[in-house]
Write a protein that holds these residues in place. Structure first.
Motif, PDB file in Angstrom:
ATOM      1  N   SER A 206       0.828  -1.208   0.000  1.00  0.00           N
ATOM      2  CA  SER A 206       0.000   0.000   0.000  1.00  0.00           C
ATOM      3  C   SER A 206       0.863   1.260   0.000  1.00  0.00           C
ATOM      4  O   SER A 206       0.589   2.225  -0.727  1.00  0.00           O
ATOM      5  CB  SER A 206      -0.933  -0.003   1.221  1.00  0.00           C
ATOM      6  OG  SER A 206      -1.795  -1.109   1.183  1.00  0.00           O
ATOM      7  N   SER A 210       0.941   3.786  -3.108  1.00  0.00           N
ATOM      8  CA  SER A 210       0.447   5.149  -2.913  1.00  0.00           C
ATOM      9  C   SER A 210       1.486   6.177  -3.356  1.00  0.00           C
ATOM     10  O   SER A 210       1.142   7.219  -3.925  1.00  0.00           O
ATOM     11  CB  SER A 210       0.059   5.374  -1.450  1.00  0.00           C
ATOM     12  OG  SER A 210       1.196   5.354  -0.604  1.00  0.00           O
ATOM     13  N   GLN A 302      -2.489   0.423   8.258  1.00  0.00           N
ATOM     14  CA  GLN A 302      -3.568   0.734   7.328  1.00  0.00           C
ATOM     15  C   GLN A 302      -4.874   0.727   8.115  1.00  0.00           C
ATOM     16  O   GLN A 302      -5.150  -0.208   8.865  1.00  0.00           O
ATOM     17  CB  GLN A 302      -3.603  -0.286   6.198  1.00  0.00           C
ATOM     18  CG  GLN A 302      -2.410  -0.216   5.262  1.00  0.00           C
ATOM     19  CD  GLN A 302      -2.336   1.079   4.484  1.00  0.00           C
ATOM     20  OE1 GLN A 302      -3.370   1.669   4.157  1.00  0.00           O
ATOM     21  NE2 GLN A 302      -1.133   1.530   4.185  1.00  0.00           N
ATOM     22  N   PHE A 308      -7.179  -4.468  -1.640  1.00  0.00           N
ATOM     23  CA  PHE A 308      -6.199  -3.696  -2.400  1.00  0.00           C
ATOM     24  C   PHE A 308      -6.815  -3.164  -3.688  1.00  0.00           C
ATOM     25  O   PHE A 308      -6.512  -2.050  -4.119  1.00  0.00           O
ATOM     26  CB  PHE A 308      -4.970  -4.556  -2.706  1.00  0.00           C
ATOM     27  CG  PHE A 308      -3.936  -3.854  -3.534  1.00  0.00           C
ATOM     28  CD1 PHE A 308      -3.268  -2.731  -3.050  1.00  0.00           C
ATOM     29  CD2 PHE A 308      -3.645  -4.299  -4.821  1.00  0.00           C
ATOM     30  CE1 PHE A 308      -2.322  -2.071  -3.820  1.00  0.00           C
ATOM     31  CE2 PHE A 308      -2.695  -3.652  -5.590  1.00  0.00           C
ATOM     32  CZ  PHE A 308      -2.029  -2.538  -5.086  1.00  0.00           C
ATOM     33  N   TYR A 311      -8.622  -0.138  -2.885  1.00  0.00           N
ATOM     34  CA  TYR A 311      -7.630   0.909  -2.600  1.00  0.00           C
ATOM     35  C   TYR A 311      -7.106   1.522  -3.903  1.00  0.00           C
ATOM     36  O   TYR A 311      -6.991   2.757  -4.022  1.00  0.00           O
ATOM     37  CB  TYR A 311      -6.486   0.291  -1.807  1.00  0.00           C
ATOM     38  CG  TYR A 311      -5.437   1.259  -1.325  1.00  0.00           C
ATOM     39  CD1 TYR A 311      -5.720   2.188  -0.333  1.00  0.00           C
ATOM     40  CD2 TYR A 311      -4.140   1.225  -1.842  1.00  0.00           C
ATOM     41  CE1 TYR A 311      -4.747   3.066   0.131  1.00  0.00           C
ATOM     42  CE2 TYR A 311      -3.167   2.093  -1.388  1.00  0.00           C
ATOM     43  CZ  TYR A 311      -3.473   3.005  -0.394  1.00  0.00           C
ATOM     44  OH  TYR A 311      -2.506   3.871   0.060  1.00  0.00           O
ATOM     45  N   LEU A 366      -4.993   6.663   3.417  1.00  0.00           N
ATOM     46  CA  LEU A 366      -5.733   5.710   4.241  1.00  0.00           C
ATOM     47  C   LEU A 366      -4.854   4.992   5.270  1.00  0.00           C
ATOM     48  O   LEU A 366      -5.239   3.956   5.800  1.00  0.00           O
ATOM     49  CB  LEU A 366      -6.469   4.678   3.374  1.00  0.00           C
ATOM     50  CG  LEU A 366      -7.344   5.225   2.239  1.00  0.00           C
ATOM     51  CD1 LEU A 366      -8.149   4.104   1.608  1.00  0.00           C
ATOM     52  CD2 LEU A 366      -8.255   6.333   2.713  1.00  0.00           C
ATOM     53  N   SER A 367      -3.687   5.547   5.553  1.00  0.00           N
ATOM     54  CA  SER A 367      -2.847   5.013   6.618  1.00  0.00           C
ATOM     55  C   SER A 367      -2.646   6.076   7.683  1.00  0.00           C
ATOM     56  O   SER A 367      -2.909   7.260   7.449  1.00  0.00           O
ATOM     57  CB  SER A 367      -1.483   4.565   6.077  1.00  0.00           C
ATOM     58  OG  SER A 367      -0.586   5.658   5.989  1.00  0.00           O
TER      59      SER A 367
END
Length: 413
Positions: A206, A210, A302, A308, A311, A366-367
């Protein structure tokens, strides 16, 4: 409809498209290909070595208690310790320091770091420890990262990291629950505790994706400005707008140009995002499409239990929203620019601002490490980074619509 098609044709100028293609190639070789290589390396050279990938291949996207028992982390540790015990028994650097097992090596390391040594003694300890480690991690003989990660010392360290994540996770999660001031993080930690932190998605996927998407977002913003800029600016430079205002149909052209701008922006943005996403997903990341990303690993949490694939689409939506906002701002600037040079001068600060929002919002989205989420909004509510991108699009659309409506009342003299 014919006029709308004509305005679309004006936007899709082959020279501008050729420039965007050239910029795409430059961005790929300068940034995206390196990010892809970095992710590919981390799949086997990260904090878990190849262990996490192996577990995902064996058990799928979640780790059940019986699967954890089957993987037998303690048994693997014993085997590695036996391997290092054999190395230690055959190397004089260890026997010279009365070390005959890995347990005694660990005690030697702990005593060396905790003891109050003189400067000279500290130097001797450091040199001795370096030599010992080189025997256990093959640093003197390893020619590649694969060989170094295959050494017993590195394998036991990555195995211990795996154990901290999937066996000894409770203390870390309770620390967040008891001490973290961000309500969303506390809620996520409670959820992860209930889930036993069992998701087996690659720990850095992730974060790496990102960052990759943030670069794609910045490039897309720049491409949209270059793509949109000539449309209205050229008309005004040639004073075609004055001819258009002489009739009712002519005044409608401005609205059609705005509609063509939005449609073309969406089409170009989707094309650029898809072209950039495909190599990353094809590299092996696509295997995790249905895997859930919510997890706590070393230095990363996360926050939402989405897949995923979801995401990937959310990040694409964020980039699209920024692209639409950028197109609207560029459309407005073109309306008030006498020539291309003036338009680009005005567009630079707008492009920098939106690109900055792309970096801050998309990277680590989103983390709990996302800057917008943690540093600006202090984790008080969900997905502020997504909302910020949507806000840019909404503000741009409203401003462009207002300018479009007012167009019928201006330049009448």
């Amino acid at each position: 409809m014919r006029i709308f098609a004509y305005e679309l044709k004006k936007l899709w100028n082959w020279r501008i498209l050729a420039l965007i293609v050239a910029m795409s190639a430059l961005t790929w070789f300068a940034f995206l290909s390196e990010a892809l290589r970095s992710y590919d390396s981390l799949t086997t050279h990260g904090i878990y070595g190849s262990y996490q990938n192996e577990m995902f291949a064996l058990y799928g996207d979640t780790l059940e208690p019986e699967e954890l028992a089957d993987y037998d982390i303690p048994g693997k540790r014993v085997a590695l310790i036996s391997e290092m015990d054999e190395i230690i028994s055959n190397e004089t650097i260890f026997t010279e320091n009365n070390i005959y097992s890995y347990a005694q090596y660990e005690e030697f390391v702990e005593n060396g770091y905790s003891s109050d040594l003189s400067k000279e003694e500290q130097e001797i300890f450091s040199d001795t420890l370096f030599t010992m480690q080189s025997k256990l991690n093959y640093s003197n003989s390893a020619q590649t990262l694969d060989e170094w990660y295959a050494s017993p010392l590195i394998r036991i360290q990555t195995l211990e990291a795996l154990e901290r994540t999937y066996v000894d996770y409770e203390a870390s999660l309770r620390s967040y629950i008891d001490n973290d001031s961000r309500p969303v993080v506390v809620r996520a930690a409670e959820k992860l505790l209930q889930m036993h932190n069992a998701n087996l998605i690659h720990y850095d996927l992730s974060g790496q994706f990102s960052l990759y998407a943030a670069v794609v977002g910045v490039f897309t913003v720049v491409a949209i400005i270059i793509f949109i800029a000539p449309l209205l600016t050229t008309d005004r430079m040639r004073k075609l707008n004055l001819m258009q205002y002489s009739s009712t149909i002519g005044r409608r052209i401005f609205k059609l140009q705005f509609a063509a701008t939005i449609v073309s922006t969406l089409a170009l943005s989707i094309l650029l995002i898809a072209a950039a996403y495909i190599p990353f997903l094809a590299s092996g990341a696509g295997n995790y499409w249905d895997a859930h990303i919510m997890s706590l690993t070393s230095g990363q949490m996360q926050l939402y239990n989405i897949t995923f694939g979801q995401y990937v689409l959310i990040l694409a939506g964020m980039i699209l929203a920024l692209s639409v906002g950028t197109a609207c701002f560029a459309f407005i600037l073109a309306r008030f620019s006498a020539n291309i040079v003036m338009m680009m001068i005005k567009a630079v600060p707008v492009g920098v601002a939106v690109a900055g929002i792309a970096v801050l919002s998309v990277n680590m989205a989103l983390s709990y490490n996302n800057i917008v989420f943690s540093n600006i909004y202090r984790g008080r509510f969900d997905v502020p980074e997504v909302i910020v991108c949507g806000f840019v699009a909404v503000v741009g659309m409203i401003a462009a619509v207002v300018v479009t409506i007012r167009e019928r009342y201006v330049d009448l003299a």
